[in-house]
Design a protein around this motif. Structure first.
Motif, PDB file in Angstrom:
ATOM      1  N   LYS A 175       0.818  -1.207   0.000  1.00  0.00           N
ATOM      2  CA  LYS A 175       0.000   0.000   0.000  1.00  0.00           C
ATOM      3  C   LYS A 175       0.858   1.265   0.000  1.00  0.00           C
ATOM      4  CE  LYS A 175      -3.939   2.145   2.348  1.00  0.00           C
ATOM      5  NZ  LYS A 175      -4.932   2.026   3.451  1.00  0.00           N
ATOM      6  N   LYS A 176       1.938   1.245   0.798  1.00  0.00           N
ATOM      7  CA  LYS A 176       2.788   2.442   0.884  1.00  0.00           C
ATOM      8  C   LYS A 176       3.510   2.693  -0.447  1.00  0.00           C
ATOM      9  CE  LYS A 176       6.738  -0.059   2.849  1.00  0.00           C
ATOM     10  NZ  LYS A 176       7.740  -0.114   3.947  1.00  0.00           N
ATOM     11  N   ASP A 177       3.914   1.615  -1.145  1.00  0.00           N
ATOM     12  CA  ASP A 177       4.561   1.768  -2.453  1.00  0.00           C
ATOM     13  C   ASP A 177       3.571   2.310  -3.479  1.00  0.00           C
ATOM     14  OD1 ASP A 177       7.048   0.824  -1.588  1.00  0.00           O
ATOM     15  OD2 ASP A 177       6.443  -1.260  -1.880  1.00  0.00           O
ATOM     16  N   CYS A 178       2.353   1.805  -3.434  1.00  0.00           N
ATOM     17  CA  CYS A 178       1.311   2.284  -4.345  1.00  0.00           C
ATOM     18  C   CYS A 178       1.090   3.781  -4.160  1.00  0.00           C
ATOM     19  CB  CYS A 178       0.004   1.544  -4.106  1.00  0.00           C
ATOM     20  SG  CYS A 178       0.024  -0.191  -4.602  1.00  0.00           S
ATOM     21  N   GLN A 179       1.097   4.202  -2.906  1.00  0.00           N
ATOM     22  CA  GLN A 179       0.862   5.613  -2.619  1.00  0.00           C
ATOM     23  C   GLN A 179       1.990   6.473  -3.161  1.00  0.00           C
ATOM     24  OE1 GLN A 179      -0.072   6.412   1.469  1.00  0.00           O
ATOM     25  NE2 GLN A 179      -0.055   8.623   1.220  1.00  0.00           N
ATOM     26  N   VAL A 180       3.235   6.042  -2.978  1.00  0.00           N
ATOM     27  CA  VAL A 180       4.381   6.799  -3.469  1.00  0.00           C
ATOM     28  C   VAL A 180       4.343   6.887  -4.994  1.00  0.00           C
ATOM     29  CG1 VAL A 180       6.898   6.802  -3.716  1.00  0.00           C
ATOM     30  CG2 VAL A 180       5.864   6.303  -1.494  1.00  0.00           C
TER      31      VAL A 180
END
Length: 476
Positions: free
Chosen positions: A332-337
């Motif tokens: 999720k954090k990679d998707c957000q970045v």
């Protein structure tokens, strides 16, 4: 008339035996020897029909609607004296697909009165005319598995998918006979535009029947029977499939459909196409199939049948070897970045029906509906490549720009016709009196054609080498 077109006597005798009484052999032979009217299909993933017709009028193109396809048109004239349609700005930008009119009919038949589809299979997809037509009709929603057995045709299939901005396709490379056992009862709808003897294509290809024989059509029909059985097993109960060919004999057409009916009985239903479009009844058979002779609508010969699966027939999944899947779903954090960087750099966002997957330093965008199939089938290519990662961030990919951009983004850079020609030749451009910085979405007449990067007053060209055109480009 083309005097080089030769119709075998045995073929003509066969046609005379099956020709409907309201059609004449003289008209059939004359039609076979006439050149085809050029036709195109507007790609509504890129432009509306109304907006395209305005562009066509500007160019002096006189278009006549194809009655069975709301996005299809015949040319009364090409409007281009020196430039082939394939090298026009509109074609290069993916605004239309050069497609024979009769070949638009199978997709219309498949999607007629269909609800929203989650999983669709195109069993013999190259070069991509029907795949891109399906994707446009699906508005890039759901997932469209596009299979092609011929290795030499895969590259063209991918090129057309990319040019048209298709993002919901997952490509496979198999003998399509495997689908019934590998993915039984998995698809809401299936298109089987089967390999055939090509009798209907002689107007386009005078050599189409050089090797024709009754024996060869019977041999091809055996393969078609295998394919249609595989398709029927892969179809969900309640789903519909279209079987089509660009040939005219009954051995490869009606008899293949009746073979399926004899095999599965009342589990299969022929869905009549008599009212698919105005005057469809002129080509309808007693079973409700469309058997299109070239003189009826002045197009290629074609056959189209729609078949419904009424109930399960006990299709079973066979064991298969699956290699290691090389992608991992992004956290999720990679998707957000990734999403925030894409928005900040180019003003683009990813559709809600997609998900981000990673492979080494590559970032890919998959249609979400494909996820249930990832453990069941090996895919050659899924969705589109969004970016490569590097130490300073992301290197966005041409195919992502074509799939996502609309030409209205904050990073969009409108260029002139002369600069657009230079761009397609793979050269850097210097938009007059402009200086900028960072990455830009390069547009011509409001349509994204690639991406570049400002280097002072110059925009560095990032067009993939295989898309570079050296000559005979549009002049306006």
């Amino acid at each position: 008339m083309n005097p080089n077109i030769k119709l075998p006597d045995q073929f003509l005798k066969q046609m005379e035996q099956i020709m409907p009484t309201h059609l004449s052999m003289t008209a059939f032979i004359d039609a076979c020897k006439r050149p085809l009217r050029p036709s195109i299909r507007v790609n509504t993933l890129k432009i509306s029909v109304a907006a395209f017709l305005e562009r066509a009028e500007e160019k002096g193109w006189e278009l006549e609607p194809v009655p069975w396809c709301s996005t299809g048109f015949w040319f009364k004239n090409s409007g281009e004296d020196d430039v082939r349609l394939g090298n026009t700005a509109e074609h290069l930008a993916g605004l239309f697909y050069i497609q024979e009119a009769s070949s638009m009919m199978p997709v219309t038949a498949l999607l007629h009165d269909q609800p929203e589809l989650g999983h669709v299979l195109d069993m013999a997809a190259a070069p991509g005319s029907k795949t891109t037509q399906l994707a446009a009709a699906m508005e890039n929603n759901g997932v469209l598995v596009a299979n092609e057995f011929s290795s030499s045709r895969i590259k063209m299939l991918h090129a057309n998918i990319r040019r048209c901005g298709v993002s919901n396709v997952a490509m496979t490379h198999f003998d399509a006979r495997v689908f019934g056992g590998w993915l039984p009862e998995s698809f809401d709808a299936i298109l089987l535009d089967a390999p055939c003897s090509g009798e209907g294509t002689i107007r386009k290809d005078p050599a189409a029947m050089d090797n024709w024989s009754v024996g060869s059509t019977e041999e091809i029909a055996e393969t078609q029977k295998d394919l249609i059985v595989s398709a029927f097993h892969a179809l969900k109960p309640g789903g519909s499939m279209v079987y089509s060919t660009c040939t005219l004999n009954m051995t490869e057409n009606q008899q293949v459909c009746h073979f399926l009916k004899e095999t599965f009985g009342d589990a299969i239903e022929f869905e009549p196409l008599n009212n698919l479009f105005e005057n469809a009844s002129a080509s309808a058979t007693d079973d409700g199939f469309l058997h299109i002779f070239p003189q009826t609508y002045d197009c290629e010969g074609f056959f189209v049948a729609r078949l419904k699966k009424n109930r399960s027939v006990g299709s079973k999944m066979v064991k298969k070897r699956m290699g290691k899947f090389p992608f991992t779903k992004a956290e999720k954090k990679d998707c957000q970045v990734i999403s925030e960087t894409l928005e900040n750099n180019l003003g683009l966002s990813l559709p809600e029906n997609t998900s981000i997957w990673l492979r080494d330093k590559e970032v890919w965008v998959f249609p979400k509906n494909i996820e249930t199939m990832l453990s069941e089938l090996k895919f050659d290519r899924i969705g589109f490549k969004l970016a490569d990662t590097h130490k300073k961030g992301y290197r966005w990919q041409h195919e992502a720009i074509i799939a996502l951009a609309k030409g209205i983004e904050s990073s969009a850079l409108e260029i002139s016709a002369l600069d657009a020609i230079e761009w397609y030749k793979g050269r850097d451009i210097r938009p007059s009196e402009l200086v900028g910085k960072g990455e830009v979405i390069v547009c011509y007449r409001g349509q994204p054609i690639g991406m570049g990067k400002w280097v002072g007053s110059r925009v560095k060209n990032n067009l993939p080498r295989e898309l570079v055109r050296d000559s005979n480009l549009f002049s306006q």
